[in-house]
Design an enzyme around this catalytic site. Sequence first.
Site, PDB file in Angstrom:
ATOM      1  N   TRP A  13       0.874  -1.186   0.001  1.00  0.00           N
ATOM      2  CA  TRP A  13      -0.038   0.117  -0.029  1.00  0.00           C
ATOM      3  C   TRP A  13       0.739   1.374  -0.042  1.00  0.00           C
ATOM      4  O   TRP A  13       0.385   2.364  -0.067  1.00  0.00           O
ATOM      5  CB  TRP A  13      -1.029   0.014   1.196  1.00  0.00           C
ATOM      6  CG  TRP A  13      -2.022  -1.013   1.031  1.00  0.00           C
ATOM      7  CD1 TRP A  13      -2.381  -1.595   0.098  1.00  0.00           C
ATOM      8  CD2 TRP A  13      -3.102  -1.221   1.998  1.00  0.00           C
ATOM      9  NE1 TRP A  13      -3.615  -2.317   0.208  1.00  0.00           N
ATOM     10  CE2 TRP A  13      -4.036  -2.030   1.400  1.00  0.00           C
ATOM     11  CE3 TRP A  13      -3.431  -0.531   3.300  1.00  0.00           C
ATOM     12  CZ2 TRP A  13      -5.196  -2.535   2.104  1.00  0.00           C
ATOM     13  CZ3 TRP A  13      -4.522  -1.081   4.096  1.00  0.00           C
ATOM     14  CH2 TRP A  13      -5.470  -1.846   3.413  1.00  0.00           C
ATOM     15  N   HIS A  98      12.914  -2.230  -1.570  1.00  0.00           N
ATOM     16  CA  HIS A  98      12.054  -1.545  -2.404  1.00  0.00           C
ATOM     17  C   HIS A  98      12.769  -0.504  -3.032  1.00  0.00           C
ATOM     18  O   HIS A  98      13.426   0.150  -2.587  1.00  0.00           O
ATOM     19  CB  HIS A  98      10.763  -1.002  -1.789  1.00  0.00           C
ATOM     20  CG  HIS A  98       9.629  -1.026  -2.967  1.00  0.00           C
ATOM     21  ND1 HIS A  98       9.706   0.471  -3.626  1.00  0.00           N
ATOM     22  CD2 HIS A  98       8.649  -1.658  -3.487  1.00  0.00           C
ATOM     23  CE1 HIS A  98       8.613   0.375  -4.371  1.00  0.00           C
ATOM     24  NE2 HIS A  98       8.168  -0.892  -4.255  1.00  0.00           N
ATOM     25  N   GLU A 167      11.270  -6.407  -9.545  1.00  0.00           N
ATOM     26  CA  GLU A 167      10.628  -5.058  -9.882  1.00  0.00           C
ATOM     27  C   GLU A 167      11.379  -4.304 -10.699  1.00  0.00           C
ATOM     28  O   GLU A 167      12.436  -3.435 -10.091  1.00  0.00           O
ATOM     29  CB  GLU A 167      10.095  -4.506  -8.452  1.00  0.00           C
ATOM     30  CG  GLU A 167       9.321  -5.140  -7.609  1.00  0.00           C
ATOM     31  CD  GLU A 167       8.307  -4.430  -6.952  1.00  0.00           C
ATOM     32  OE1 GLU A 167       7.067  -4.459  -6.992  1.00  0.00           O
ATOM     33  OE2 GLU A 167       8.875  -3.552  -5.967  1.00  0.00           O
ATOM     34  N   GLY A 234       1.339  -2.539  -6.235  1.00  0.00           N
ATOM     35  CA  GLY A 234       1.153  -1.319  -5.597  1.00  0.00           C
ATOM     36  C   GLY A 234      -0.143  -0.504  -5.738  1.00  0.00           C
ATOM     37  O   GLY A 234      -1.228  -1.075  -5.274  1.00  0.00           O
ATOM     38  N   GLY A 235      -0.234   0.143  -6.894  1.00  0.00           N
ATOM     39  CA  GLY A 235      -1.359   0.987  -6.986  1.00  0.00           C
ATOM     40  C   GLY A 235      -2.607   0.119  -7.123  1.00  0.00           C
ATOM     41  O   GLY A 235      -3.804   0.588  -6.436  1.00  0.00           O
TER      42      GLY A 235
HETATM   43  P1  PGA Z   1       2.969  -0.649  -8.874  1.00  0.00           P
HETATM   44  O1  PGA Z   1       3.895  -0.865  -7.759  1.00  0.00           O
HETATM   45  O2  PGA Z   1       2.032  -1.891  -8.621  1.00  0.00           O
HETATM   46  O3  PGA Z   1       2.222   0.655  -8.410  1.00  0.00           O
HETATM   47  O4  PGA Z   1       3.679  -0.390  -9.984  1.00  0.00           O
HETATM   48  C1  PGA Z   1       4.614  -2.289  -7.566  1.00  0.00           C
HETATM   49  C2  PGA Z   1       5.600  -1.852  -6.331  1.00  0.00           C
HETATM   50  O5  PGA Z   1       6.091  -0.910  -6.094  1.00  0.00           O
HETATM   51  O6  PGA Z   1       5.729  -2.857  -5.263  1.00  0.00           O
END
Ligand code: PGA
Length: 253
Positions: A13, A98, A167, A234-235
Amino acid sequence: MVKIRKTLIAANWKMHKTVGEAANFVKDFLPQVVGVAEVDMVICPPFTCLPYLSAGLKDSCVQLGAQNVFWARQGAYTGEISTAMLQDLGCSYIIVGHSERRHIIGENDLIINRKLKAISEAGMVPILCVGETLPEREQNQAREVVRLQLEQGLKGVAAPELVVAYEPVWAIGTGINANPADAQEMTGFIREYLAILYDKTWAEGIRILYGGSVKPENIAQFVAQPDVDGALVGGASLDAHDFARIVRLNSNA
Ligand code: PGA
């Protein structure tokens, strides 16, 4: 394709949601994932929501994770949170390394390594994030960047349970997801390198996630890849309906 590793979908989140907003999310989300047994679910909210979610998710199949931790167990470290404090709230997972912490806060591999050691000593499960920037990808350095992040981050870390999230930095929060074939190429490489660092059989059992603009519309293409065992989201994890669709690997609902 039958996978030996159980799919894991984790919500990050980031710095979103007050306790009231988290309560609304739980109310909407839990009924939508009743009976989902084939996927492990984790929510990593801001620290301030952990006590509420610890109670709110107690009798559900959703596990709790944190977005950060400090490496010492206690002491004079103003503003920091320890593994013991997170365990006290029922957290099992902790996101480490991250790209926002690497690039905005300035965390380096030495700090990440200390955190990984602390998490491992506490018997918790790290979600170690690795990934290259766009210039690094364009210069064909993606593998070497990720290899170094793994080598330095995991130095001396006994990691009986580890989750790695691949990522690519350019895919995070941009709406531009990696091509699933590229995600497979990198997650396959990560698994091969973990086999070299540790042990082949162990590496075969490790879950490697893809993260970066995962949505209900693209999740199925990622988990269809042999070495992609789920996603760090994330989003799209902020919306209960979208996150439930992702957990159900369902683009149509
Ligand atoms: P996102 O972020 O799905 O908004 O691209 C992923 C993350 O930072 O773990």
